[in-house]
Enzyme design. Structure first.
Site, PDB file in Angstrom:
ATOM      1  N   GLN A  20       0.855  -1.196   0.000  1.00 40.12           N
ATOM      2  CA  GLN A  20       0.000   0.000   0.000  1.00 40.12           C
ATOM      3  C   GLN A  20       0.895   1.251   0.000  1.00 40.12           C
ATOM      4  OE1 GLN A  20      -0.169   1.597   3.205  1.00 40.12           O
ATOM      5  NE2 GLN A  20      -1.597   3.215   2.613  1.00 40.12           N
ATOM      6  N   ARG A  57      -8.860 -22.196  -8.901  1.00 40.19           N
ATOM      7  CA  ARG A  57      -8.322 -23.051  -9.976  1.00 40.19           C
ATOM      8  C   ARG A  57      -7.170 -23.887  -9.431  1.00 40.19           C
ATOM      9  NH1 ARG A  57      -9.223 -18.017 -13.047  1.00 40.19           N
ATOM     10  NH2 ARG A  57     -11.095 -18.413 -14.270  1.00 40.19           N
ATOM     11  N   ARG A  99      -5.790 -11.512  -7.768  1.00 42.81           N
ATOM     12  CA  ARG A  99      -4.498 -11.402  -8.435  1.00 42.81           C
ATOM     13  C   ARG A  99      -4.069  -9.950  -8.595  1.00 42.81           C
ATOM     14  NH1 ARG A  99      -7.682 -14.844 -11.950  1.00 42.81           N
ATOM     15  NH2 ARG A  99      -7.895 -12.992 -13.253  1.00 42.81           N
TER      16      ARG A  99
END
Ligand SMILES: Cc1ncc(COP(=O)(O)O)c(C=O)c1O
Length: 417
Positions: free
Chosen positions: A194, A226, A243
């Protein structure tokens, strides 16, 4: 040094600004443009994030790195990968950013707040040991301000009780404990990128681990459940798309090139301040012992003694800020007394146990939050040694003129040392 306090109309000790943050240049510009022109803007298509994951994991002495959208999600994914289930307990300090606790609640688990060591600001291993129950599944030590926790003691407790340790290293990129980089010591590490962090791309985070199973689970959870070899629309576990994108990855690769030099500067300046500020009555720097072989100094933390100065912390902060020293009180409301815990505002996370969080026995945290804590931020520690001496001079001046602050006797000129 006997001139009047700046707060009372005198000349400030410092008028020169400290370095601003973030620091970037042509490298970042080129990298972002390269990512743009590649037309591969997602992690699954491009190579920037993948390269950063490999580089940063290696940097931490970890086998795997899984980059995600922020350092809150990285904590939650690590807890999910650790197999935390509804009703489990996770031991954390309440002297940290909200995310350390919210991630536990978002894993449908119960945070158990334990006290910190007043000298180091870090979770107290004895308090951890005392809080372990048969429901405890994990510990999140937070390397507060960059100072590594007592990892030998914490890992020994974890081993004795079969617990998973997730290091919250959001403040500690490049810190070393007995020569080992944090993030590669616990079972998993979690970092934030951040805007304010020592390694930043605006928003981002990563999980680091040496454990193949945890890594595989984290990869799956951050990528919609996945699995390797599975079909695109085949989803194995509760998960999501967490992601990190390629523009962020491109910036991180450049920022990582800058990290060591910046960390060395902060570390050296932190050591210098430790020596100088310790000589001012009523100021006690966060204790760094020999186990800290490098401190990333995301924060420079101190304890302030109101009894010595004779005025509340807020008054001294006003005086120091007026002198050009940007101190803050840091966390003032500890996590266990945040409205979310008081009101049990846990939304759908119904498995959080019905504990009286506000009654947590954490006197050191209470004291530091309410009256003792003082912070400088990492950009300040990027200054020169002359800048650090300016900080010391500001503290000395405020100490010497403390009676004027209290509205009492006139200040006596002399040295604080
Ligand atoms: C100790 C700590 N843990 C976790 C986080 C969460 O990181 P992020 O803001 O990237 O979600 C932060 C960020 O401020 C932090 O200071």
């Amino acid at each position: 040094m006997s001139n009047t306090l700046a707060l009372l109309g005198g000349t400030p000790t410092r008028s020169k600004p400290f370095p601003t943050w973030p620091i970037f240049g042509r490298e970042e510009e080129d990298a972002v443009l390269r990512a743009l022109r590649s037309a591969k803007w997602g992690k699954l298509d491009g190579g920037e994030v993948k390269r950063f994951e490999e580089r940063f994991a290696a940097y931490c002495g970890a086998k795997h790195g899984i980059a995600v959208v922020n350092g809150t999600v990285s904590l939650r994914i690590a807890l999910m990968a650790a197999g935390i289930e509804a009703g489990d307990e996770v031991i954390i300090p309440p002297y940290t950013f909200f995310a350390t606790a919210s991630a536990v609640v978002e894993a449908n688990a119960t945070p158990i707040f334990v006290d910190i060591d007043r000298a180091t600001f870090n979770i107290d291993p004895a308090a951890i040991e005392a809080a372990v129950t048969k429901r405890t599944r994990a510990i999140i030590p937070v390397h507060l301000g960059g100072l590594p926790c007592d990892m030998d003691a914490i890992m020994a407790i974890a081993q004795r009780h079969g617990l998973v340790v997730v290091e919250d290293a959001a403040h500690a990129h490049g810190s070393t404990y007995k020569g080992r980089r944090v993030g590669g010591i616990g079972h998993m590490g979690s970092f934030s990128f951040q805007s304010s962090k020592n390694l930043t791309c605006g928003e981002g985070g990563i999980i680091t681990t040496n454990d193949d199973t945890f890594a595989e689970r984290c990869r799956s959870i951050h990528n919609c459940g996945r699995v390797p070899g599975g079909a695109w629309y085949e989803h194995h576990v509760i998960s999501g798309n967490y992601r990190l994108g390629e523009f962020a990855g491109a910036i991180l690769n450049c920022q990582l090139d800058r990290l060591d030099e910046q960390t060395d500067t902060r570390d050296a300046n932190g050591k210098h301040l430790d020596k100088q500020l310790a000589m001012i009555p009523g100021i006690t720097p966060q204790r760094r012992d020999a186990s800290t072989t490098r401190n990333a100094q995301h924060l420079y933390c101190m304890r302030y003694d109101e009894g010595t100065f004779g005025v509340p912390r807020a008054t001294v902060i006003d005086a120091l800020v007026a002198e050009g020293i940007p101190v803050s009180p840091g966390y003032v409301l500890p996590l266990h007394r945040q409205p979310m815990f008081i009101n049990r505002a846990f939304g759908p996370y119904t498995a959080v146990r019905d504990l009286d969080f506000a009654a947590s026995d954490v006197p050191n945290v209470e004291r530091i939050c309410s009256s003792e804590g003082l912070w400088l931020t990492q950009n300040v520690l990027l200054g020169t040694q002359a800048d650090m001496n300016g900080i010391v001079a500001g503290f000395e001046k405020v100490y010497e003129h403390r009676h004027a602050l209290a509205g009492g006797m006139p200040a006596v000129a002399g040295t604080a040392r």
